[in-house]
Motif scaffolding. Structure first.
Motif, short mmCIF file in Angstrom:
data_model
loop_
_atom_site.label_atom_id
_atom_site.label_comp_id
_atom_site.label_asym_id
_atom_site.label_seq_id
_atom_site.Cartn_x
_atom_site.Cartn_y
_atom_site.Cartn_z
N PRO A 54 1.02 -1.15 -0.12
CA PRO A 54 0.09 0.03 -0.04
C PRO A 54 0.99 1.39 0.11
O PRO A 54 1.87 1.41 0.55
N LYS A 55 0.48 2.32 -1.01
CA LYS A 55 1.26 3.42 -1.03
C LYS A 55 0.78 4.29 0.26
O LYS A 55 -0.25 4.32 0.76
N ASP A 56 1.69 5.46 0.45
CA ASP A 56 1.34 6.25 1.65
C ASP A 56 1.18 5.44 3.04
O ASP A 56 0.79 6.17 3.91
N GLY A 57 1.44 4.10 2.74
CA GLY A 57 1.12 3.53 4.23
C GLY A 57 2.46 3.67 4.96
O GLY A 57 3.61 4.35 4.57
N PRO A 58 2.44 2.79 6.09
CA PRO A 58 3.61 2.87 7.14
C PRO A 58 4.80 2.44 6.30
O PRO A 58 4.99 1.35 5.51
N SER A 59 6.08 2.89 6.34
CA SER A 59 7.00 2.58 5.53
C SER A 59 8.37 2.96 6.45
O SER A 59 9.26 3.00 6.02
N ASP A 60 8.19 3.47 7.61
CA ASP A 60 9.25 4.05 8.27
C ASP A 60 9.71 3.48 9.72
O ASP A 60 8.94 2.90 10.30
N PHE A 61 11.01 3.71 10.13
CA PHE A 61 11.52 3.34 11.33
C PHE A 61 11.55 4.20 11.99
O PHE A 61 12.19 4.29 13.33
N CYS A 62 11.60 5.60 11.49
CA CYS A 62 12.08 7.01 12.38
C CYS A 62 11.34 8.19 11.81
O CYS A 62 10.95 8.11 10.54
N CYS A 63 10.74 9.09 12.54
CA CYS A 63 10.21 9.96 12.15
C CYS A 63 10.78 11.21 13.03
O CYS A 63 11.00 10.96 14.09
N ALA A 64 10.62 12.46 12.45
CA ALA A 64 11.08 13.63 13.28
C ALA A 64 10.41 14.64 12.87
O ALA A 64 9.57 14.93 11.77
N GLY A 65 10.57 15.79 13.72
CA GLY A 65 9.78 17.03 13.40
C GLY A 65 10.14 18.04 14.70
O GLY A 65 11.02 17.84 15.42
N ARG A 66 9.42 19.01 14.73
CA ARG A 66 9.58 20.03 15.64
C ARG A 66 8.06 20.87 16.14
O ARG A 66 7.34 20.41 15.25
N PHE A 67 8.03 21.12 17.20
CA PHE A 67 6.94 21.53 17.69
C PHE A 67 7.00 22.92 18.56
O PHE A 67 8.19 22.97 19.05
N ARG A 68 6.24 23.60 18.67
CA ARG A 68 6.21 24.76 19.62
C ARG A 68 5.53 24.81 20.73
O ARG A 68 4.36 24.28 20.75
N THR A 69 6.17 25.43 21.83
CA THR A 69 5.48 25.31 23.14
C THR A 69 6.06 26.17 23.77
O THR A 69 7.08 26.28 24.25
N THR A 70 4.81 27.10 24.35
CA THR A 70 5.68 28.12 25.27
C THR A 70 5.49 27.94 26.70
O THR A 70 6.01 28.71 27.50
N HIS A 207 11.29 28.24 22.45
CA HIS A 207 10.11 27.40 22.39
C HIS A 207 10.05 26.35 21.07
O HIS A 207 8.80 25.68 21.05
N ILE A 208 10.90 26.63 20.24
CA ILE A 208 10.85 25.44 19.13
C ILE A 208 11.62 24.17 19.88
O ILE A 208 12.92 24.38 19.97
N TYR A 209 10.99 23.11 19.78
CA TYR A 209 11.64 22.02 20.13
C TYR A 209 11.63 20.78 18.93
O TYR A 209 10.66 20.65 18.43
N ASN A 210 12.97 20.36 18.63
CA ASN A 210 13.01 19.05 17.99
C ASN A 210 12.81 17.90 18.56
O ASN A 210 13.02 17.75 19.77
N TRP A 211 12.21 16.84 17.73
CA TRP A 211 11.94 15.73 18.18
C TRP A 211 12.37 14.56 17.13
O TRP A 211 12.20 14.74 16.05
#
Ligand code: AKG
Ligand code: FE2
Length: 457
Positions: A54-70, A207-211
């Motif tokens: 299936p496309k757009d399906g799960p295919s990862d072992f790792c994901c990352a991003g950033r979020f903001r919290t004050t 206030h920007i945190y990478n994860w």
């Protein structure tokens, strides 16, 4: 990937005798013909599986991003975002102390953590992304705070795999505080892939945190910190225990229809025409025995399951697969439940795989066999196996070939590994390819696998 035609099923014996390819192709020997049929059915099957998933399906072992919290970390930890400090002070609303000695003593970290509140992470889009990519079958995930790690200059964390804490613990989450530092690149590996996150390079913003979140079986490391302090807060990500009926595809988008049709045709031929076969697809992730269940499948393994499960529901493949009770003893609990529900004959199990082959200058061909059950005991009982002549000429590392014999009671099986498709090297799970041309390579290892079985009688 090379096509079948790149790898004529030449054997040493025939070559030595001066017998040409065509002699082989038209050889009357039923055994050889069968092997050739197997080869043509099997060649490129890993790619087909991959394409048909299936496309757009799960295919990862790792994901990352950033979020903001004050609020969360800066207030509860008292870490002034983006501030430069040699001493970590005023870390919590209700506490006041300072870190003026490194390494930080565990008690102090505990004290700091006790001043922390559970972060709001996991309620928003981050959790959705992690769930979709790493734990697609889980209805939701939870984050349990594990620890805080502070690295000073010279500190590092060697490559390791996190301990899996409980059945539902499927991934780790690291949240990186916006703390000025140099070095400390974070690397996550999964088989042949490596992702590097250099947050020291990332522009610090208050206030920007990478994860970064990664499956528990992925190796990861922190390179030495050269300046400043690197601070991370670690969470264990859990999926709940839920009574899994067989999940349906987490993705609405089917894979490549042509690939799917061809795969179907080949599987049907494999199980139907030749009968009595076992197909083993080695999973991309590793699983603790109790976590080797359909609902706990991670990343691309979940996508693979969906595909095989769907194919299994299509005739005529369904008709060709085995549903006899005698098969039960080989099945995992999940497989047995599925069988009882007449839903599938795909079982998940840890199998011992023995690979035999001949090394070439840059690769070694491996034929693969698997044996369900207790690997070390059975394996030592196997003794020395014989490599049939026709298996001697083995021109490519990862292309597999069907074995027509049963040395030492090992069961013959077709074994596919998806790292082949991902262009990986055969180095995962303790396999070391040999660089010595001409030497016989033997590898044995345990792997979690998805197994489709043909008629066992
Ligand atoms: O600090 C990090 O980014 C990772 C730490 C880690 O892998 C661990 O504590 O197990
Ligand atoms: Fe770790």
């Amino acid at each position: 990937m090379h096509s079948h035609s790149d790898f004529p099923a030449l054997c040493e014996e025939c070559e030595n005798d001066g017998i040409s390819d065509s002699t082989l192709v038209y050889d009357n020997s039923a055994k050889r013909r069968r092997k050739q049929q197997h080869d043509s059915l099997a060649d490129g099957m890993e790619q087909l599986l991959w394409k048909a998933m299936p496309k757009d399906g799960p295919s990862d072992f790792c994901c990352a991003g950033r979020f903001r919290t004050t609020t969360s970390f800066s207030v509860h930890l008292g870490v002034p975002s983006g501030a430069k400090y040699d001493h970590l002070t005023n870390y919590g609303k209700h506490h006041s102390t300072s870190i003026d000695e490194l390494p930080v003593q565990p008690e102090l970290i505990q004290e700091i953590l006790s001043g922390c509140k559970q972060s709001p992470f996991g309620r928003g889009t981050e959790a959705v992304a992690i769930k979709a990519q790493l734990a697609p079958f889980a209805p939701y995930i939870t984050a349990e705070r594990h620890k805080m790690v502070i690295y000073g200059p010279g500190s590092f964390f060697k490559a390791h795999v996190d301990t899996q804490r409980g059945q539902g613990h499927f991934a780790s989450l690291t949240i990186h505080l916006p703390q000025p530092h140099k070095g400390g690149c974070f690397k996550v590996r999964h088989r042949s892939e490596e992702l590097a996150f250099d947050f020291a390079q990332a522009k610090l913003q208050p206030h920007i945190y990478n994860w970064v979140a990664f499956c528990t079986d992925c190796k990861h490391e922190v390179e030495p910190i050269t300046e400043g302090y690197r601070i991370t807060i670690l969470y264990n990500l859990h999926m709940p225990h839920f009574d899994a009926s067989i999940p349906t595809s987490p993705s609405g988008m089917p894979g490549d229809a042509e690939a799917r049709a061809e795969l179907m045709q080949r599987l049907t031929a494999l199980f139907g025409v030749h009968g009595k076969k076992t197909l083993v697809v080695v999973l991309a992730h590793q699983y603790a025995p109790k976590s080797l269940q359909v609902d706990k499948l991670k990343g691309e393994d979940a996508g693979l399951y969906c595909l095989l499960h769907e194919l299994d529901h299509e005739e005529p493949l369904r008709a060709t697969l085995m549903r006899k009770e005698s098969d039960l003893r080989f099945m995992s609990a999940a497989g047995r439940r599925a069988l009882a529900a007449k839903q599938a004959v795909i079982s998940l199990m840890n199998v011992a795989i023995r690979e035999l082959g001949e090394g070439t200058s840059d690769s070694g061909e491996f034929t693969r066999m698997m044996h369900p059950g207790n690997w070390p005991k059975r394996y030592s009982a196997c003794g020395v196996e014989l490599l049939p002549e026709h298996m001697r000429r083995t021109p490519h590392t990862l292309a597999w070939r069907y074995m027509d014999f049963h040395p030492g009671g090992m069961e013959q099986a077709l074994v596919l590994r998806s790292d082949h498709v991902a262009g990986g090297q055969l180095v995962a799970q303790g396999i070391t390819p040999s660089a010595n041309e001409g030497c016989i390579i033997e590898n044995s290892y345990l792997a979690a696998a998805m197994v489709l079985r043909g008629d066992l009688c």
